[in-house]
Design a protein around this motif. Structure first.
Motif, short mmCIF file in Angstrom:
data_model
loop_
_atom_site.label_atom_id
_atom_site.label_comp_id
_atom_site.label_asym_id
_atom_site.label_seq_id
_atom_site.Cartn_x
_atom_site.Cartn_y
_atom_site.Cartn_z
N GLY A 103 48.19 113.50 22.77
CA GLY A 103 48.27 112.08 22.47
C GLY A 103 48.42 111.19 23.67
N VAL A 104 48.76 111.76 24.83
CA VAL A 104 49.00 110.94 26.03
C VAL A 104 47.73 110.25 26.52
N PRO A 105 46.60 110.95 26.66
CA PRO A 105 45.38 110.25 27.13
C PRO A 105 45.00 109.09 26.21
N GLU A 106 45.11 109.31 24.90
CA GLU A 106 44.76 108.26 23.94
C GLU A 106 45.76 107.10 24.02
N LEU A 107 47.04 107.42 24.17
CA LEU A 107 48.05 106.38 24.30
C LEU A 107 47.80 105.52 25.52
N CYS A 108 47.52 106.16 26.65
CA CYS A 108 47.25 105.41 27.88
C CYS A 108 46.00 104.56 27.76
N LYS A 109 44.97 105.10 27.12
CA LYS A 109 43.73 104.34 26.92
C LYS A 109 44.01 103.10 26.07
N PHE A 110 44.77 103.27 24.99
CA PHE A 110 45.10 102.15 24.11
C PHE A 110 45.89 101.08 24.87
N LEU A 111 46.91 101.50 25.60
CA LEU A 111 47.75 100.55 26.33
C LEU A 111 46.94 99.81 27.38
N HIS A 112 46.00 100.51 28.02
CA HIS A 112 45.14 99.85 29.01
C HIS A 112 44.29 98.77 28.36
N THR A 113 43.80 99.03 27.14
CA THR A 113 42.97 98.02 26.46
C THR A 113 43.78 96.77 26.16
N LYS A 114 45.10 96.91 26.10
CA LYS A 114 45.99 95.78 25.84
C LYS A 114 46.45 95.11 27.14
N GLY A 115 45.97 95.60 28.27
CA GLY A 115 46.36 95.02 29.56
C GLY A 115 47.75 95.38 30.00
N ILE A 116 48.30 96.47 29.46
CA ILE A 116 49.66 96.90 29.79
C ILE A 116 49.63 97.80 31.01
N LYS A 117 50.51 97.55 31.96
CA LYS A 117 50.62 98.39 33.15
C LYS A 117 51.36 99.68 32.81
N LEU A 118 50.99 100.78 33.51
CA LEU A 118 51.57 102.10 33.24
C LEU A 118 52.11 102.69 34.53
N ALA A 119 53.28 103.31 34.43
CA ALA A 119 53.90 103.91 35.61
C ALA A 119 54.52 105.25 35.24
N VAL A 120 54.59 106.15 36.23
CA VAL A 120 55.31 107.40 36.07
C VAL A 120 56.40 107.47 37.13
N LEU A 121 57.63 107.69 36.69
CA LEU A 121 58.78 107.88 37.58
C LEU A 121 59.29 109.28 37.34
N SER A 122 59.08 110.15 38.32
CA SER A 122 59.33 111.57 38.10
C SER A 122 60.41 112.14 39.00
N GLY A 123 61.26 112.94 38.41
CA GLY A 123 62.22 113.73 39.18
C GLY A 123 61.55 114.96 39.76
N GLY A 124 60.23 115.08 39.52
CA GLY A 124 59.44 116.17 40.07
C GLY A 124 58.93 115.81 41.45
#
Length: 308
Positions: A165-186
């Motif tokens: 579901g992550v690729p689809e979620l990111c695609k949807f959010l991008h279509t809404k102009g929402i910025k995406l970030a990853v903050l990782s302890g990795g």
């Protein structure tokens, strides 16, 4: 006193339909859990999909999600204020390990050093908020000392599995102009890889220290991306992009994600440890992170339209 307005989202954890009869049963249980001196009025019922429903409600006094504990073990109940910020999101921030991907990267690396069980035990304690994250990371990284990391980077990347579901979620959010970030302890190379795969706008992670021969020293160089740094980074990004905190969503599974959820407008504990689920603003325990869109109030029809 002015009535408090809420929306209560029901999401079935299984793939089975969430029937109207089941929703009504849960509403009766919810009424029993809310203190009797608080007047509750259930108003509009809106179906988001076969597995998800929104129930709008007003109460004479404010309520919180703790009042809903134990109502259902098969349906996630997400309580939010019924306001403009629910769907007006400007930034989604994700943890990486066990959130955007199924694995804990440090455990994959540890398998090469034959210390995976020891590392996993420490990871579990950290994710359950039983041990300070910085301390846990130092302990785990120290067990990796001597590995020639360059030779296994590509192998480990090939083992990473992006969560359903992550690729689809990111695609949807991008279509809404929402910025995406990853903050990782990795670690940076893997966070960069996931950033590239998903087209994320920002990435922050830890750096493994190596010696002149390219072997791990058992230390992390630079600041450690723990819960405090995640929270501070959200504040920095909000300022950088002129984004109100109320429009930020944080998604993670571990105790080190809770501080970031605390400064963001809302937070989702994704298939998290029990202690994290109890402290997070809400929990989502389904098999697809695309279900996060139900929490924002989107219907299956709206989701599918933007994914075509």
């Amino acid at each position: 006193m002015v009535a408090s307005k809420y929306v209560l989202t029901f999401i079935n954890r299984s793939d089975e339909n969430l029937t109207d009869a089941k929703v009504q049963q849960l509403i009766l249980k919810i009424v029993a859990h809310i203190p009797s001196d608080i007047q509750t009025d259930f108003t509009t019922l809106k179906r988001l999909g076969d597995r998800a429903v929104d129930q709008y409600m007003t109460t004479s006094e404010p309520i919180d999600k703790d009042m809903l504990q134990g109502v259902s073990h098969h349906v996630d109940l997400i309580l939010q204020h019924d306001d403009e910020y629910r769907q007006d999101k400007k930034l989604f921030v994700f943890d990486m390990d066990s959130t955007l991907i199924y694995q804990e990267v440090i455990e994959l690396i540890a398998s090469y050093a034959k210390v995976e069980p020891q590392v996993k035990a420490i990871t579990d304690r950290a994710m359950n908020n039983e041990i300070d994250f910085k301390e846990s990371l130092r302990e785990r990284v120290s067990l990796l000392k001597g590995l020639t990391i360059d030779t296994i980077y590509e192998e480990v990347k090939g083992k990473l599995q992006i969560t359903k579901g992550v690729p689809e979620l990111c695609k949807f959010l991008h279509t809404k102009g929402i910025k995406l970030a990853v903050l990782s302890g990795g670690f940076v190379p893997f966070a960069q890889y996931i950033q590239e795969q998903l087209g994320l706008d920002y990435m922050k992670a830890n750096v493994l220290e190596t010696d002149s021969e390219g072997k791990l020293t058992g230390k992390v160089t630079g600041e450690i991306v723990d819960g405090e740094i995640k929270a501070e980074t959200i504040l920095t990004l909000a300022d950088k992009w002129s984004i109100p905190l109320e429009t930020i969503m944080m998604v993670g599974d571990g105790g080190n994600d809770l501080p970031a959820m605390g400064v963001a407008g809302f937070g989702i504990a994704w298939n998290a440890k029990p202690k994290v689920q109890a402290e997070a603003p809400c929990q989502l325990n389904t098999n697809s992170l695309l279900d996060a869109l139900y929490i924002l109030g989107y219907t299956d029809e709206e989701i599918n339209h933007h994914l075509l």
